[in-house]
Structures are given as structure tokens and as C-alpha cells.
Design a protein around this motif. Structure first.
Motif, short mmCIF file in Angstrom:
data_model
loop_
_atom_site.label_atom_id
_atom_site.label_comp_id
_atom_site.label_asym_id
_atom_site.label_seq_id
_atom_site.Cartn_x
_atom_site.Cartn_y
_atom_site.Cartn_z
N ASP A 7 30.71 41.70 32.17
CA ASP A 7 30.64 41.57 30.63
C ASP A 7 29.28 42.14 30.35
O ASP A 7 28.34 41.53 30.37
N VAL A 8 29.48 43.29 29.53
CA VAL A 8 28.21 44.04 29.22
C VAL A 8 27.84 43.83 27.73
O VAL A 8 28.85 44.40 27.21
N SER A 9 26.85 43.37 27.57
CA SER A 9 26.17 43.20 26.18
C SER A 9 25.09 44.32 25.93
O SER A 9 24.24 44.35 26.56
N VAL A 10 25.25 45.35 25.23
CA VAL A 10 24.46 46.37 25.05
C VAL A 10 23.53 46.21 23.69
O VAL A 10 23.91 46.02 22.57
N GLU A 11 22.22 45.93 23.84
CA GLU A 11 21.27 45.68 22.82
C GLU A 11 20.59 47.16 22.61
O GLU A 11 20.25 47.15 21.37
N ASP A 12 20.30 47.84 23.58
CA ASP A 12 19.73 48.95 23.58
C ASP A 12 20.77 50.17 23.64
O ASP A 12 21.20 50.26 24.26
N PRO A 13 20.94 50.90 22.24
CA PRO A 13 21.89 51.92 22.06
C PRO A 13 21.73 53.16 23.29
O PRO A 13 22.87 53.68 23.44
N ARG A 14 20.81 53.12 23.90
CA ARG A 14 20.55 54.39 25.13
C ARG A 14 21.54 53.92 26.35
O ARG A 14 21.94 54.95 26.86
N TRP A 15 21.68 52.64 26.28
CA TRP A 15 22.60 52.14 27.48
C TRP A 15 24.12 52.37 27.00
O TRP A 15 24.86 52.84 27.92
N ALA A 16 24.32 52.61 25.93
CA ALA A 16 26.06 52.94 25.38
C ALA A 16 26.07 54.19 25.96
O ALA A 16 27.26 54.73 26.21
N LYS A 17 25.26 55.31 25.76
CA LYS A 17 25.42 56.74 26.16
C LYS A 17 25.50 56.86 27.46
O LYS A 17 25.76 57.73 27.96
N PHE A 18 24.90 55.79 28.24
CA PHE A 18 24.62 55.86 29.71
C PHE A 18 25.88 55.60 30.54
O PHE A 18 26.24 55.99 31.62
N GLY A 19 26.61 54.83 30.16
CA GLY A 19 28.07 54.41 30.82
C GLY A 19 27.68 53.13 31.42
O GLY A 19 28.29 53.35 32.81
N LEU A 20 27.10 52.17 31.13
CA LEU A 20 26.42 51.30 31.85
C LEU A 20 27.73 50.41 32.47
O LEU A 20 27.82 49.90 33.57
N GLU A 21 28.76 50.19 31.52
CA GLU A 21 29.67 49.26 31.88
C GLU A 21 30.65 49.75 32.87
O GLU A 21 30.95 48.93 34.13
N ALA A 22 31.02 50.97 32.91
CA ALA A 22 31.77 51.43 34.22
C ALA A 22 30.89 51.63 35.39
O ALA A 22 31.52 51.29 36.46
N LEU A 23 29.77 51.90 35.33
CA LEU A 23 28.82 51.92 36.53
C LEU A 23 28.51 50.47 37.11
O LEU A 23 28.78 50.40 38.26
N ALA A 24 28.43 49.61 36.17
CA ALA A 24 28.26 48.28 36.68
C ALA A 24 29.35 47.72 37.31
O ALA A 24 29.23 46.87 38.58
N THR A 25 30.60 47.76 36.74
CA THR A 25 31.86 47.57 37.42
C THR A 25 31.87 47.84 38.70
O THR A 25 32.27 47.27 39.80
N ARG A 26 31.74 49.35 38.88
CA ARG A 26 31.81 50.18 40.34
C ARG A 26 30.75 49.54 41.28
O ARG A 26 31.24 48.96 42.45
N VAL A 27 29.57 49.33 40.97
CA VAL A 27 28.72 48.66 41.85
C VAL A 27 28.61 47.27 42.31
O VAL A 27 28.52 46.89 43.32
N ILE A 28 28.92 46.60 41.26
CA ILE A 28 29.02 45.08 41.41
C ILE A 28 30.30 44.73 42.26
O ILE A 28 30.32 43.95 43.16
N THR A 29 31.26 45.55 42.05
CA THR A 29 32.62 45.36 42.78
C THR A 29 32.17 45.58 44.31
O THR A 29 32.57 45.02 45.26
N ALA A 30 31.29 46.61 44.61
CA ALA A 30 30.95 47.13 46.01
C ALA A 30 30.06 46.05 46.45
O ALA A 30 30.03 45.44 47.67
#
Length: 170
Positions: A7-30
């Protein structure tokens, strides 16, 4: 098979452009691949240095920016230094805890190390997730165990050892 909810809550809009949610799901799954099958949940606050400095001051008494902070939903640390923490009970609370990650510090550290920001953020999310599972680096034995586990997970993701020579942690 485990289901990982980030569950990603984006306060800084630079993270939205970074694609944090997909990255986080992949690495946290690992990072959670060794756990029993369950619906594991991790909440992530994607913020800037100002916000993480406030959180660091409030929760750790350190009024400075840092890269990642973690708040486990319960204490899971091992009883003996260097021992592997007991995994959380899949029939209990499957919400593992919360992470906060700061864009500015992550970007500066990745640039200083000459590595891709996505690789650095992957490492920090794994590091934070391991804290949620009870791993720490308060003493050498615990630190060595945590580093070893981090590098194994990163290797499976095709990411270089962050503790090698000429790196942020090395």
C-alpha cells in the motif's frame, strides 16, 4: 503461494513518476519469498527529506533526513545475536508494518555511488522490509546476517552487492 500487498502513499510527486508501487511490489515479494503462504501487507510512505526528517525526529529523536525508516507491526527480533528471527505467523496479523522512504536522500546516495536509483531504492526497500521481519544491525552478528540476506535477495533480482567495495554500504 504468498500474496504481497504494498500500500503505497505518495506524498512527493517525484515518486509517482518513478513507478515506486510496481518496484516495491517486486522487491518486497522477493524479500518475503521465504515466508509461509499468506496475504502479507506492507505500507509505504513515499516522501521527501523534510517529511522523513520530521518522522526521524518524532520516532528516533534524530532530526535529520535518512533514506528509509521502518515501523514493524510487532516486535519480531531474534533472542540471540546473529540468530534468524522467527517468521511471522501467517494465521496471525499479516500486516507486517510501515516503511517511509525519502526521494531526495535516495537520489543523492544513488548518484554518489554511481548506481541506478531503482537499484538503490530496491536495496532500501528490502532493508526496511527485513527490519519489519525482526532483522537488525545493532551488533556485528546481526548486521552480518542482515547484509547476507539482503545481498542474496538482491542477487536473485539481478542487483549488485551494495556492500561491495566503492559502494554506499561498503
Amino acid at each position: 503461494m504468498a500474496e504481497i500487498i504494498c500500500d503505497v502513499s505518495v506524498e512527493d510527486p517525484r515518486w509517482a513518476k518513478f513507478g515506486l508501487e510496481a518496484l516495491a511490489t517486486r522487491v518486497i515479494t522477493a524479500a518475503l519469498a521465504h515466508l509461509p503462504a499468506a496475504r502479507w501487507e506492507v505500507s509505504i510512505l513515499a516522501c521527501d527529506d523534510k517529511r522523513i526528517a520530521t518522522l526521524n525526529a518524532d520516532f528516533r529523536g534524530k532530526p535529520v533526513a535518512t533514506n528509509v525508516l521502518s515501523w514493524p507491526s510487532e516486535e519480531r527480533g531474534a533472542q540471540t545475536p546473529g540468530a534468524t528471527p522467527e517468521p511471522p505467523d501467517p494465521k496471525g496479523d499479516t500486516e507486517l508494518g510501515d516503511l517511509a522512504i525519502a526521494f531526495d536522500t535516495c537520489q543523492a546516495e544513488a548518484a554518489a555511488a554511481g548506481i541506478a536509483m531503482s537499484d538503490h531504492v530496491s536495496h532500501l526497500l528490502i532493508h526496511g522490509t527485513l527490519h519489519l521481519l525482526g532483522y537488525d544491525h545493532e551488533d556485528d552478528a546481526d548486521g552480518d546476517l542482515m547484509e547476507s540476506f539482503e545481498t542474496q535477495i538482491l542477487d536473485k533480482l539481478g542487483i549488485a552487492d551494495p556492500y561491495g567495495p566503492n559502494t554506499i554500504g561498503g
